[in-house]
Write a protein that holds these residues in place. Structure first.
Motif, PDB file in Angstrom:
ATOM      1  N   ILE A 242      81.982  26.038  40.550  1.00 24.64           N
ATOM      2  CA  ILE A 242      82.209  27.503  40.081  1.00 24.64           C
ATOM      3  C   ILE A 242      82.554  28.072  38.763  1.00 24.64           C
ATOM      4  N   ASN A 243      82.352  26.890  37.652  1.00 21.93           N
ATOM      5  CA  ASN A 243      82.736  27.315  36.377  1.00 21.93           C
ATOM      6  C   ASN A 243      81.228  27.443  35.628  1.00 21.93           C
ATOM      7  N   ARG A 244      80.108  27.391  36.615  1.00 23.60           N
ATOM      8  CA  ARG A 244      79.008  27.469  35.856  1.00 23.60           C
ATOM      9  C   ARG A 244      78.851  28.730  35.018  1.00 23.60           C
ATOM     10  N   ASN A 317      90.788  27.564  42.342  1.00 25.61           N
ATOM     11  CA  ASN A 317      90.487  26.730  41.137  1.00 25.61           C
ATOM     12  C   ASN A 317      89.105  26.112  41.346  1.00 25.61           C
ATOM     13  N   MET A 318      88.901  24.902  40.494  1.00 29.70           N
ATOM     14  CA  MET A 318      87.776  24.237  40.607  1.00 29.70           C
ATOM     15  C   MET A 318      87.333  23.870  42.182  1.00 29.70           C
ATOM     16  N   ILE A 348      83.193  34.724  40.506  1.00 27.23           N
ATOM     17  CA  ILE A 348      82.115  34.229  40.987  1.00 27.23           C
ATOM     18  C   ILE A 348      81.681  35.039  42.291  1.00 27.23           C
ATOM     19  N   GLU A 349      80.355  35.654  42.403  1.00 25.76           N
ATOM     20  CA  GLU A 349      80.015  36.333  43.343  1.00 25.76           C
ATOM     21  C   GLU A 349      78.666  35.558  44.058  1.00 25.76           C
ATOM     22  N   GLU A 350      78.975  35.735  45.575  1.00 25.56           N
ATOM     23  CA  GLU A 350      78.104  35.220  46.382  1.00 25.56           C
ATOM     24  C   GLU A 350      76.578  35.462  45.997  1.00 25.56           C
TER      25      GLU A 350
END
Ligand code: ZN
Length: 360
Positions: A242-244, A317-318, A348-350
């Motif tokens: 999710i850190n993309r 978190n990650m 981070i959105e779906e």
């Protein structure tokens, strides 16, 4: 598969449904029968054989479903349509060898029925294989019936082992390759082999005038494409976190920011949910999509963001994207606030994950 289906009952905890188009098979047989001036007893024989054949298809699907149950994979339902049966599994088993057992269980049921019928015919000294030429007068005793049913099961057995999606053989090949090569690569290789089979079906179908084979070939190509893109998507979700950067919404607003600024970003599709920070750079709340829409509806472009801010939201978190999507689904939310190693939040959105997936 679209449209209504009717529940026949629940067996072994798995609902068995008939797709409405199933009835068309019988109408079609009746139509052809009347057109070629067959009498009703002949049409009755075909109906009986059809019912037995679909019963064998049901047993085939239960083979998959019961094997899946052994590996704790639930079957949502089994749907029967004129093109065959489908056991809809809740998810794919995580271990390739389990996928192998589940895929092979269906054809093995038909293999087993074939052996059983062959043994009965053998013991009763009846011919095992009927040289059926389409003339129903040939089917005048129980041995001939059993022999025809044996033939149908052999066809189901062999046809399903063709190594091309959506046939079970495609899954069997993929699961065996997966043990060494991983799922993505195996799906590509087995889809490619599926393409070769499909092209062979189409060419042979056209040149021999067996157009039904050509249609199956086209169907196989469509299914292989679907399998490839779902393997790509699965790979994307599992191997990205999710850190993309291209998925994160890092927009920052202040409590005093006007809703106009948020609405502009929303309409420009920069994000659906917005972080509000205090003057000392701390996240104080989120203005969610529903609230942005409300502000637009209320014409409150000049209201400060703090008026539309809420304080409850999930942080994480990650984790990989798959885990993120699952938890959003469970919590019925469409975004998560991701906190990086330095404690810096972003959203981070779906919808962004899904948009990205659709381009694969
Ligand atoms: Zn099957």
């Amino acid at each position: 598969m679209l449209g209504r289906s009717f529940r026949l009952g629940t067996f072994a905890g798995i609902p068995l449904k008939l797709h409405w188009t199933f009835g068309l098979t019988f109408l079609f047989v009746l139509f052809i029968g009347l057109k070629y001036k067959r009498d009703y007893s002949e049409i009755g024989v075909i109906f009986l054989l059809l019912i037995v054949m679909f019963f064998c298809v049901i047993l085939h699907e239960y083979g998959h479903a019961l094997m899946a149950k052994r590996f704790k994979v639930k079957t949502i339902d089994i749907i029967l349509s004129p093109i065959g049966g489908l056991a809809r599994l809740e998810k794919l088993p995580s271990k390739p060898i389990h996928e192998f057992y589940i895929a092979v269980a269906g054809p093995l049921v038909n293999g087993f029925i074939s052996i059983l019928l062959a043994s009965i015919l053998y013991l009763a000294s009846k011919p095992i294989f009927l040289n059926f030429n389409g003339d129903l007068n040939q089917v005048d005793n129980w041995g001939a019936y059993l022999s025809l049913i044996l033939g149908m099961n052999l066809i189901l057995f062999i046809f399903n082992l063709v190594p091309a999606f959506p046939m079970d053989g495609g899954r069997i090949l993929r699961s065996l390759l997966s043990i060494k090569l991983g799922k993505k690569k195996s799906t590509f290789i087995s889809s490619f082999i599926g393409y070769l089979f499909a092209i062979a079906f189409i060419l042979f179908g056209i040149f021999s005038g067996r157009y039904i084979l050509a249609i199956i070939g086209v169907f196989v190509i469509i299914m292989a494409r679907g399998e490839m893109s779902s393997a790509r998507q699965e790979d994307f979700l599992f191997n990205n976190y999710i850190n993309r950067p291209d998925l994160l919404n890092k927009l920052e607003f202040r409590e005093t920011s006007l809703m106009q600024e948020l609405i502009d970003c929303y309409l420009a599709k920069k994000g659906n949910n917005f972080m509000i920070f205090s003057d000392d750079e701390k996240l104080v709340g989120i203005v969610k999509e529903a609230e942005v829409k409300q502000a637009i509806k209320d014409n409150k472009f000049n209201a400060p963001a703090i008026e539309y801010m809420s304080f409850t939201y999930a942080t994480s978190n990650m984790s990989n994207l798959q885990t993120a999507l699952v938890s959003m689904n469970q919590e019925k939310i469409d975004f998560i606030v991701f906190i990086d190693d330095e404690g810096k939040p972003s959203i981070i959105e779906e919808y962004r994950i899904i948009e990205k997936m659709m381009t694969l």
